[in-house]
Design an enzyme around this catalytic site. Structure first.
Site, PDB file in Angstrom:
ATOM      1  N   GLU A 215       0.857  -1.452  -0.095  1.00 54.00           N
ATOM      2  CA  GLU A 215      -0.121  -0.011   0.011  1.00 54.00           C
ATOM      3  C   GLU A 215       0.891   1.177  -0.068  1.00 54.00           C
ATOM      4  OE1 GLU A 215      -2.165  -3.031   2.692  1.00 54.00           O
ATOM      5  OE2 GLU A 215      -0.106  -2.401   2.055  1.00 54.00           O
ATOM      6  N   CYS A 243      -2.471  -2.507   7.738  1.00 50.23           N
ATOM      7  CA  CYS A 243      -1.948  -2.360   8.945  1.00 50.23           C
ATOM      8  C   CYS A 243      -1.869  -1.138   9.417  1.00 50.23           C
ATOM      9  CB  CYS A 243      -0.456  -3.172   9.051  1.00 50.23           C
ATOM     10  SG  CYS A 243       0.596  -2.014   8.307  1.00 50.23           S
TER      11      CYS A 243
END
Length: 335
Positions: A215, A243
């Site tokens: 990401e 996360c």
């Protein structure tokens, strides 16, 4: 029989964050994962009665938790504002108890709200117990009887997320391809107007850069190469729930929407890791509100990790660079 197939997809705004939900008639519902207890529950809102109900399978020993709320409806969005007074209804009633009246008392003493808000909440509370408990027993309310109370049921199977499936499957396939080539099974896509505009894999081990998660790499590379600073018109698809570090990048880049396949809870159960906070809670802990949708097609996404078991990145990095060192060191080759 589940009759929720004609439900309309909507956005729910509440103190829990911005969550993808559904509306059918004068009932709305959504699934929410508690970041502390790591439990998923289904919440129902009776829009005309201004109450929200959630069936607690474990926390309150199979009881309903009922919030008195104010409902505000806009096109495609329903806002739920807490109005202090709550009920716990044991099993399916009629035994109940009123709770959080002390919260109302504290608010009145500390920052008195408009008197109309207080009287509105009190009248709603009385109307709820009169309608559903005291004068006519209608609990659980018939209005929600056709919608499964367990989360995850009666939603995905009716195709309310099927428009997202091709992108979820694509990002899961990218994660598989990354693992097949010796990398970590993590990937991300950026989608705008139903078109993939960029994708990235997790190459943190290969680059010796612990911040090069899929990401983060995707957001950083796309923004720098296109000279942009925010991505509010785009949807980020990931094969796993973002996360803490990825959530920060999502927040800073103002991603418009996040969709993931495998939850952190499932991922940590497979890897033996410690529970991680829910992405929706991390991303929406401030003023910004970003819809976070998932898990979707979790069984398909989980299969990648079944085929390529997760290994600690530090261990992978040590082994990877030790092997790389051996392949380039002439003394090692001579041995």
């Amino acid at each position: 029989m589940d009759q929720s197939s004609d439900a309309q997809q909507i956005t729910i705004e509440s103190r829990l964050g911005v969550i993808d939900g559904f509306k059918q008639g004068r009932v709305a519902w959504f699934d929410y994962r508690n970041p502390v207890r790591e439990e998923i529950s289904r919440h129902f809102a009776l829009l005309d009665e201004h109450v929200k109900l959630v069936y607690e399978f474990g926390h309150f020993d199979k009881a309903w938790y009922v919030d008195v709320i104010r409902v505000t409806e806009k096109e495609g969005t329903i806002a739920l504002e807490d109005l202090w007074i709550d009920f716990i209804i044991e099993a399916d009633g009629p035994t109940y108890r009123v709770i959080d009246l002390d919260d109302l008392a504290d608010v009145v003493e500390r920052e008195p709200p408009p008197l109309s808000d207080v009287t509105f909440a009190l009248r709603l509370a009385q109307r709820f117990v009169d309608t559903h408990i005291h004068r006519s027993v209608d609990f659980p309310p018939k209005a929600i009887s056709h919608i499964p109370r367990k989360p995850g049921q009666g939603v995905v199977k009716n195709g309310l997320h099927t428009n997202r499936y091709p992108f979820v499957r694509r990002v899961n396939q990218l994660a598989r391809e990354a693992a097949e080539s010796g990398g970590d099974p993590f990937a991300a896509l950026l989608v705008k107007d139903d078109t993939v505009v960029a994708h990235s894999l997790d190459d943190s081990v290969r680059r010796s850069d612990p911040t090069r998660l899929a990401e983060l790499a995707l957001i950083s590379d796309y923004c720098s190469s296109h000279g942009v600073f925010e991505l509010s018109s785009m949807t980020l698809y990931t094969n796993t729930e973002p996360c803490i570090m990825s959530a920060g990048a999502i927040l800073c880049s103002r991603i418009g929407e996040v969709v993931f396949s495998v939850s952190q809870r499932t991922l940590q159960s497979l890897s033996g890791g410690r529970p991680k906070p829910a992405a929706a809670w991390l991303i929406n802990s401030g003023v910004t509100r970003v819809p976070v949708i998932g898990p979707l097609l979790e069984e398909e996404g989980t299969q990648v990790f079944m085929d390529f078991p997760i290994e600690a990145k530090l261990d992978r990095h040590l082994r990877h660079h030790h092997a790389q060192h051996r392949s380039t060191d002439p003394l090692q080759e001579a041995d």
